[in-house]
Every structure is written in C-alpha cells, then in structure tokens.
Scaffold this active site. Structure first.
Site, PDB file in Angstrom:
ATOM      1  CD  GLU A  90      -2.992  -1.294   0.505  1.00  0.00           C
ATOM      2  OE1 GLU A  90      -3.141  -0.419  -0.390  1.00  0.00           O
ATOM      3  OE2 GLU A  90      -3.781  -2.235   0.679  1.00  0.00           O
ATOM      4  CB  CYS A 184     -11.805  -2.466 -18.764  1.00  0.00           C
ATOM      5  SG  CYS A 184     -13.462  -2.092 -19.380  1.00  0.00           S
TER       6      CYS A 184
END
Ligand code: ADP
Length: 192
Positions: A90, A184
């Site tokens: 992260e 996407c």
C-alpha cells in the site's frame, strides 16, 4: 579497482485493486525468506502507532509486516540494521518521505520492493507512486478482471451505495456503504 555492484535497486508492482499486487509482493518476499535473506516489510497503519501486522492478499496469503504511521518510523526501525530486502505494501498511502528513503536504501545495497495502487478511484496518479515508478529499476503493471465485461482491468471503481462515486469525493473515505470493483477503461465511471 571498481567495487562490485551491491544489488541495491527499486522494484515497483502496481495495478488496480484485486490485481494481485499483495500476492506478488508476498511471492517475491517469500523467495528471499526461503533463501535466508533478512526481510523487513512495512505497511501504513490506520492509526499512528507502530505495531506488528501482516500483509494479506485478497486470496488469503499472509506475510508478517510492521504497520507504521509514517516513514520516520520506518527509519527508526531500520536504524537497528539494514536487512537485505525491504518491502512496502500500500505504498500509495505513505508520505512523501518514502521516495528519499527508498532511494537511500537502494543506494546502500538494499533490494526495495514496493506494491501500491498506481491510480486512485478517479483514475488519477496516486500520491508518491508516479515518482517511485519513474525512479524504479523495474516496474510491473498487473491487471485484474473487469467486473462488467471480463476485459483486463486497469482501474479501481468506487461505488457508494452501489452508484459510481463523484470526482470530488475525498480520496480517503471512511464510509459504511463504500465498495470497490476492478474495471477496464471503458467501464470505469467517475461522476462529475
Ligand atoms: P491487490 O493487492 O492488487 O488488491 P490481492 O493480491 O490482495 O490484490 O488479491 C488478488 C486476488 O483478488 C486474486 O487472486 C483473486 O482471488 C481476487 N479477486 C477478487 N476480485 C477480482 C477481480 N475482479 N479480478 C481478479 N482477481 C480478483
């Protein structure tokens, strides 16, 4: 006589949520652990305190890590001695001090492996990631599977109460009905 190359370098693994960044970080670090290299792994803490934690993938793999409030705490921890490999999960949530720290470690011969989101929920470059990507020796961009069409997903869709989030929403949101999906380019929606 020139000194031999010490092996220090930066590796960055990026992609949207669910693309397997944590899996890949764990895979890379486990090989080093098996080879008996010294490995230290850091992740951002939700609160400000330094505590033992794990890097966990969505598929359930775990590796021990230290949760830290900032990069100064990483430095304090590393003052005790430099490991062979330092991992960060992260990485997008770390402060700007991560860039000089990663570079210093690499210059001192440490292999630095950083995993993080390249883009935030709006599809904008996330925090320190652009600079890390530019400076890394190696960059791997992973994809997930778009939850709408099944194409390779490069974006993270934020849904609030099932609806696409608004561009002006805070990047960090503490909310109950918030959910994320891999999408996407075509199916990534940001309300304006
Ligand atoms: P990241 O760190 O990039 O968020 P993780 O390594 O934690 O990714 O998790 C990757 C795992 O997420 C996959 O192996 C799979 O089990 C799961 N997963 C959930 N949703 C998706 C998706 N839409 N596409 C691909 N993998 C998914």
């Amino acid at each position: 006589l020139k000194s031999p190359y010490h092996g220090g370098h930066l590796e960055v693994v990026v992609g949207p949520m669910f693309s397997g960044k944590s899996e890949e970080l764990i895979r890379r670090l486990n090989r080093s652990i098996i080879a008996r290299q010294q490995v230290a792994v850091f992740k951002p803490a939700i609160d400000d305190r330094y505590h033992a934690a794990h890097v966990a993938s969505h598929s359930g793999q775990l590796t021990p890590a230290l949760a830290v409030g900032n990069t100064a705490q990483v430095r304090q921890h590393l003052d005790a001695g430099l490991p062979d490999v330092v991992g960060f999960d992260e990485a997008q949530f770390f402060d700007a001090g991560l860039v000089p720290l990663a570079l210093e470690l690499a210059d001192q011969g440490v292999r630095v492996v950083l995993a993080g989101l390249d883009l935030d929920f709006r599809g904008e470059p996330f925090g320190v990631m652009p600079e890390l990507l530019s400076r890394a020796e190696s960059v791997e961009k992973l994809t997930a599977i778009c939850m709408v069409c099944g194409a390779p997903a490069t974006r993270t869709q934020r849904l609030i109460g099932g609806q696409p989030a608004h561009y002006d929403d805070p990047v960090l949101l503490v909310g109950a009905s918030e959910r994320y999906e891999a999408r996407c380019r075509v199916h990534h929606v940001v309300m304006r």
